[in-house]
Enzyme design. Sequence first.
Site, PDB file in Angstrom:
ATOM      1  CB  ILE A 115     -10.083  12.502  47.745  1.00  0.00           C
ATOM      2  CG1 ILE A 115      -9.303  12.770  46.449  1.00  0.00           C
ATOM      3  CG2 ILE A 115     -11.556  12.826  47.586  1.00  0.00           C
ATOM      4  CD1 ILE A 115      -9.678  11.873  45.290  1.00  0.00           C
ATOM      5  CG  HIS A 148     -19.292   6.312  32.811  1.00  0.00           C
ATOM      6  ND1 HIS A 148     -18.009   6.311  33.313  1.00  0.00           N
ATOM      7  CD2 HIS A 148     -19.226   7.046  31.681  1.00  0.00           C
ATOM      8  CE1 HIS A 148     -17.216   7.023  32.525  1.00  0.00           C
ATOM      9  NE2 HIS A 148     -17.924   7.483  31.527  1.00  0.00           N
ATOM     10  CB  CYS A 171     -36.974  -4.538  30.503  1.00  0.00           C
ATOM     11  SG  CYS A 171     -37.452  -5.553  29.075  1.00  0.00           S
ATOM     12  NE  ARG A 201      -8.635   4.894  34.690  1.00  0.00           N
ATOM     13  CZ  ARG A 201      -9.816   5.498  34.727  1.00  0.00           C
ATOM     14  NH1 ARG A 201     -10.783   5.101  33.965  1.00  0.00           N
ATOM     15  NH2 ARG A 201     -10.018   6.505  35.543  1.00  0.00           N
ATOM     16  CD  GLN A 205     -14.561  10.322  34.908  1.00  0.00           C
ATOM     17  OE1 GLN A 205     -13.845  10.737  35.810  1.00  0.00           O
ATOM     18  NE2 GLN A 205     -14.069   9.858  33.787  1.00  0.00           N
ATOM     19  CB  ALA A 249     -12.376   5.693  40.160  1.00  0.00           C
ATOM     20  CG  ASN A 297      -6.436  12.686  40.287  1.00  0.00           C
ATOM     21  OD1 ASN A 297      -7.301  11.948  40.764  1.00  0.00           O
ATOM     22  ND2 ASN A 297      -5.583  12.270  39.369  1.00  0.00           N
TER      23      ASN A 297
END
Length: 233
Positions: free
Chosen positions: A220, A103, A111, A16, A83, A4, A202
């Site tokens: 970043i 994800h 469908c 989060r 992710q 993220a 990070n």
Amino acid sequence: MTGAGISTESGIPDYRGPGGVWRRDPDHEKLVTIDYYLADPDIRRRSWEYRRASPARDAEPNAAHRALVELERAGRLDRLITQNVDGLHLKAGSDPERVLELHGNMFGVLCLGCGARSSLEEALARIDAGEQDPACLACGGILKTTTVMFGENLSQDVIAEAAEAAERAEVFVAVGTSLQVMPAASLAALAERNGARLIIVNAEPTPYDELAAEVIRDPIGEAVPRLVARLMA
Ligand code: ZN
């Protein structure tokens, strides 16, 4: 591998993190949990509205996404594991064959009855035209975005390809991920165990900082272009 944190500079808050209006909805988790989604047309209606409100629909890739495209075009990026479901790596121009979305992706629609593919924008257009819970036009089945909901399994094919990439990596860079969610965390460890130089970008500490050859805390959008320039030199 990205999480993220690479998309926050594109205006997509980390889910989060605190604050988001949907997080204050006590039913939020139901909107992204497969059993509730399948059982209740009202949950589906609200889930589509949740997707409609997503900042990812209007978001643009930032300097970090673009730097990873450059790295790929220089022949130095083998696989881009993410992710994120925001599609920004693809929007930036990364080769879809090299992008592994652990994800899924929120802009695709599947469908659950016949497997027919369509798009989020098509579903939202049908809702705008008056349908509360658009069903598959081919079979009448339930439609959902191609994101992995709570209670669903991640694609075993995607995980297997990500694991193979981690095993053969010479350098494994983890960007904007807390490395606390599986399988992302285990991929970083797998790469390091197989001899990769692990680089973590990070803002916050991660459980793998001790294993890393290098930990970068800078924003970043600045850190990744700088790192990419170094990796291409
Ligand atoms: Zn169908």
